[in-house]
Design a protein around this motif. Structure first.
Motif, short mmCIF file in Angstrom:
data_model
loop_
_atom_site.label_atom_id
_atom_site.label_comp_id
_atom_site.label_asym_id
_atom_site.label_seq_id
_atom_site.Cartn_x
_atom_site.Cartn_y
_atom_site.Cartn_z
N GLY A 81 49.68 100.64 72.46
CA GLY A 81 48.60 100.60 71.85
C GLY A 81 48.24 99.35 71.13
N ALA B 240 44.84 97.40 70.10
CA ALA B 240 44.71 97.26 68.76
C ALA B 240 44.57 95.73 68.65
N PHE C 203 36.44 97.04 68.11
CA PHE C 203 36.05 98.44 67.85
C PHE C 203 34.92 98.09 66.66
N TYR D 171 42.88 92.53 64.77
CA TYR D 171 43.14 93.51 63.88
C TYR D 171 44.80 93.66 63.49
N TYR E 83 47.81 96.41 62.27
CA TYR E 83 48.25 97.85 62.16
C TYR E 83 49.45 98.03 61.45
N TYR F 60 44.57 99.36 61.27
CA TYR F 60 44.70 100.73 62.05
C TYR F 60 46.06 101.09 61.37
N TRP G 156 48.54 103.52 66.74
CA TRP G 156 48.34 103.09 68.02
C TRP G 156 47.97 104.10 69.08
N LYS H 252 46.18 106.56 68.43
CA LYS H 252 44.69 106.95 68.37
C LYS H 252 43.86 105.67 68.88
N VAL H 253 44.39 104.49 68.67
CA VAL H 253 43.57 103.42 69.19
C VAL H 253 43.69 103.58 70.99
N ASP I 278 40.93 106.38 71.21
CA ASP I 278 39.52 106.09 70.97
C ASP I 278 39.23 104.94 72.14
N PHE I 279 40.03 104.29 72.75
CA PHE I 279 39.57 103.28 73.63
C PHE I 279 39.13 103.81 74.85
#
Length: 297
Positions: free
Chosen positions: A201, A205, A210, A217, A219, A264, A267, A269-270, A273-274
């Protein structure tokens, strides 16, 4: 730095990195021995559950070494040799070439034709549906290996040849001692660890937009413990000569600069979502047309 000059005290090698890398290499050597007589299903199982984590973590140790974090800038070649050593349990030569291209990524972030972290136009055009984006994540290690040859090929250096020969010699020795299952475990762990894996991720990320206008970003979740704090990515790009171990201190010292930035906590969820967000794709990167003189590594 003008407001927080104490950050300069963090610009020093992390000698603990040396011992961590040595232990990781020894752990993988032990695993190569232990899997040599297992059934194939268990070789695959341990390659994903254990080998992939060690392999991906080692690539991020090599990332640290590429910034001379092991021995310091005054002993740059020591870091190059140590990177070749850290590369051994990955199975494929990586360390020296990564260093050359990664320095360009820092100097020319998003530079069109220079920063090979930027996906190619083909990747952005083809991997545009949810299923194709999922496939793109699975195949990430192959794109990271092939992309430099398409975007910004460089002449092969002596150190890259040494990296290649050392890796081939190591692989032959492992095959001679313990056979094909150990080799499969080594290579599969590297491919799986850099593909569909929670740690992967971080590839997305770090620089995929996003949120419009936010290019990098950080994390701050628990996987930083396995990745030498690569999640502290805004901090890393601000201070690439500070080892990952000390990046949480950078955030703490200069909290007013980092706490309010988008960040974030997962990872996994990244990755989700991607794939599921139809507004995000490999095109979701900032690309710049560089002006003036470009000095590459």
């Amino acid at each position: 730095l003008a407001k927080h000059p104490e950050i300069k005290a963090l610009m020093k090698p992390d000698y603990n990195l040396i011992w961590v890398v040595v232990l990781m290499v020894l752990a993988q050597l032990t695993a190569f021995y232990l899997v040599k007589d297992l059934d194939w299903k268990w070789v695959v199982f341990w390659a994903y559950v254990f080998g992939s984590c060690i392999s991906h973590s080692m690539t991020l140790a090599i990332h640290e070494i590429s910034h001379n974090s092991a021995f310091g800038n005054s002993k740059a070649m020591w870091n190059r040799w140590f990177g070749i050593f850290a590369n051994l349990p990955l199975g494929l030569p990586y360390s020296i070439s990564f260093k050359r291209y990664h320095m360009d990524h820092h100097r020319y972030l998003g530079g069109d034709g220079i920063d090979v972290d930027i996906p190619t136009n083909f990747e952005g055009w083809f991997f545009c549906t949810r299923f194709r984006k999922f496939v793109w994540i699975v195949l990430q290690p192959f794109f990271y290996a092939i992309r430099p040859l398409c975007i910004n090929p460089k002449p092969i250096t002596r150190l890259e040849i040494i990296n290649l020969l050392a890796q081939l010699a190591f692989d032959v020795v492992i095959y001679y001692l313990w056979g094909v299952k150990s080799i499969f475990y080594m290579l599969a762990g590297s491919v799986l660890g850099l593909g569909l894996h929670p740690i992967s991720g971080h590839f997305i990320a770090e620089h995929y937009m996003f949120l419009k206008g936010h290019e990098t970003y950080s994390y701050y979740g628990p996987l930083n413990l396995l990745t030498f704090n690569v999640g502290y990515h805004n901090e890393h790009h601000d201070f690439p000569n500070i080892p990952g171990k000390s990046l949480p201190l950078v955030k703490k010292i200069a909290a007013e600069y980092y706490d309010n930035l988008p960040q974030y906590n997962s990872w996994i969820k990244v990755l989700y979502d991607f794939v599921m967000d139809d507004t995000i794709s490999p095109y979701s990167r900032m690309k710049r047309q560089l002006k003036g003189e470009v000095k590459q590594d």
